[in-house]
Motif scaffolding. Sequence first.
Motif, PDB file in Angstrom:
ATOM      1  N   GLN A   1       0.631  -1.162  -0.093  1.00 53.17           N
ATOM      2  CA  GLN A   1      -0.159   0.049  -0.098  1.00 53.17           C
ATOM      3  C   GLN A   1       0.621   1.981  -0.010  1.00 53.17           C
ATOM      4  O   GLN A   1       1.642   1.174   0.771  1.00 53.17           O
ATOM      5  CB  GLN A   1      -1.002   0.045   1.134  1.00 53.17           C
ATOM      6  CG  GLN A   1      -1.870   0.853   1.097  1.00 53.17           C
ATOM      7  CD  GLN A   1      -3.150   0.969   2.244  1.00 53.17           C
ATOM      8  OE1 GLN A   1      -3.231   0.680   3.167  1.00 53.17           O
ATOM      9  NE2 GLN A   1      -3.615   2.244   2.285  1.00 53.17           N
ATOM     10  N   GLY A   2       0.192   1.801  -0.599  1.00 52.50           N
ATOM     11  CA  GLY A   2       1.000   3.753  -1.013  1.00 52.50           C
ATOM     12  C   GLY A   2       2.372   3.477  -1.670  1.00 52.50           C
ATOM     13  O   GLY A   2       3.215   4.286  -2.453  1.00 52.50           O
ATOM     14  N   LEU A   3       3.281   1.958  -2.463  1.00 54.78           N
ATOM     15  CA  LEU A   3       3.815   1.955  -3.686  1.00 54.78           C
ATOM     16  C   LEU A   3       4.003   1.203  -4.911  1.00 54.78           C
ATOM     17  O   LEU A   3       4.203   0.878  -5.510  1.00 54.78           O
ATOM     18  CB  LEU A   3       5.033   1.280  -2.938  1.00 54.78           C
ATOM     19  CG  LEU A   3       5.680   1.800  -1.271  1.00 54.78           C
ATOM     20  CD1 LEU A   3       6.802   0.768  -0.575  1.00 54.78           C
ATOM     21  CD2 LEU A   3       6.400   2.946  -1.559  1.00 54.78           C
ATOM     22  N   GLU A   4       2.430   1.217  -4.857  1.00 52.46           N
ATOM     23  CA  GLU A   4       1.979   0.840  -6.548  1.00 52.46           C
ATOM     24  C   GLU A   4       2.457   0.950  -7.363  1.00 52.46           C
ATOM     25  O   GLU A   4       1.984   0.668  -8.580  1.00 52.46           O
ATOM     26  CB  GLU A   4       0.211   1.490  -6.131  1.00 52.46           C
ATOM     27  CG  GLU A   4      -0.693   1.075  -5.255  1.00 52.46           C
ATOM     28  CD  GLU A   4      -0.970   1.649  -3.734  1.00 52.46           C
ATOM     29  OE1 GLU A   4      -0.008   2.296  -3.954  1.00 52.46           O
ATOM     30  OE2 GLU A   4      -1.416   1.537  -2.853  1.00 52.46           O
ATOM     31  N   GLY A   5       3.236   2.405  -7.278  1.00 57.48           N
ATOM     32  CA  GLY A   5       3.711   2.715  -8.894  1.00 57.48           C
ATOM     33  C   GLY A   5       5.333   2.361  -8.795  1.00 57.48           C
ATOM     34  O   GLY A   5       6.027   2.746  -9.931  1.00 57.48           O
ATOM     35  N   GLY A   6       5.263   1.857  -8.328  1.00 56.29           N
ATOM     36  CA  GLY A   6       7.066   1.615  -8.177  1.00 56.29           C
ATOM     37  C   GLY A   6       7.269  -0.108  -8.707  1.00 56.29           C
ATOM     38  O   GLY A   6       6.342  -1.064  -8.320  1.00 56.29           O
ATOM     39  N   ASN A   7       8.262  -0.916  -8.578  1.00 52.89           N
ATOM     40  CA  ASN A   7       8.698  -2.114  -8.402  1.00 52.89           C
ATOM     41  C   ASN A   7       8.622  -2.177  -6.766  1.00 52.89           C
ATOM     42  O   ASN A   7      10.306  -3.463  -6.816  1.00 52.89           O
ATOM     43  CB  ASN A   7      10.088  -1.913  -9.337  1.00 52.89           C
ATOM     44  CG  ASN A   7      10.128  -1.638 -10.559  1.00 52.89           C
ATOM     45  OD1 ASN A   7       8.730  -2.148 -11.417  1.00 52.89           O
ATOM     46  ND2 ASN A   7      10.765  -1.483 -11.355  1.00 52.89           N
TER      47      ASN A   7
END
Length: 81
Positions: free
Chosen positions: A24-30
Amino acid sequence: MQEYIKSGIEEGAELVIGGEGHPQGLEGGNFVKPTVFADVTRDMRIAKEEIFGPVLSITDVQDGSRAIEIANDTEFGSSPT
């Protein structure tokens, strides 16, 4: 990493925490959710292959010599010389 997690679920390992998808909160990265599997058997992909990520596989063993045998029964096992 996601394929390993999916494989563990499909092959019947018990998902203790984590799983597929991004934290959660890191959906945009790898990023990968820290994931723990229990009841992992030797024939499962997550037991046979090295996973370079926050994925832990737990296999129940009865004694130290059995643990060493299982650890060495991989392509990357480190048999004592």
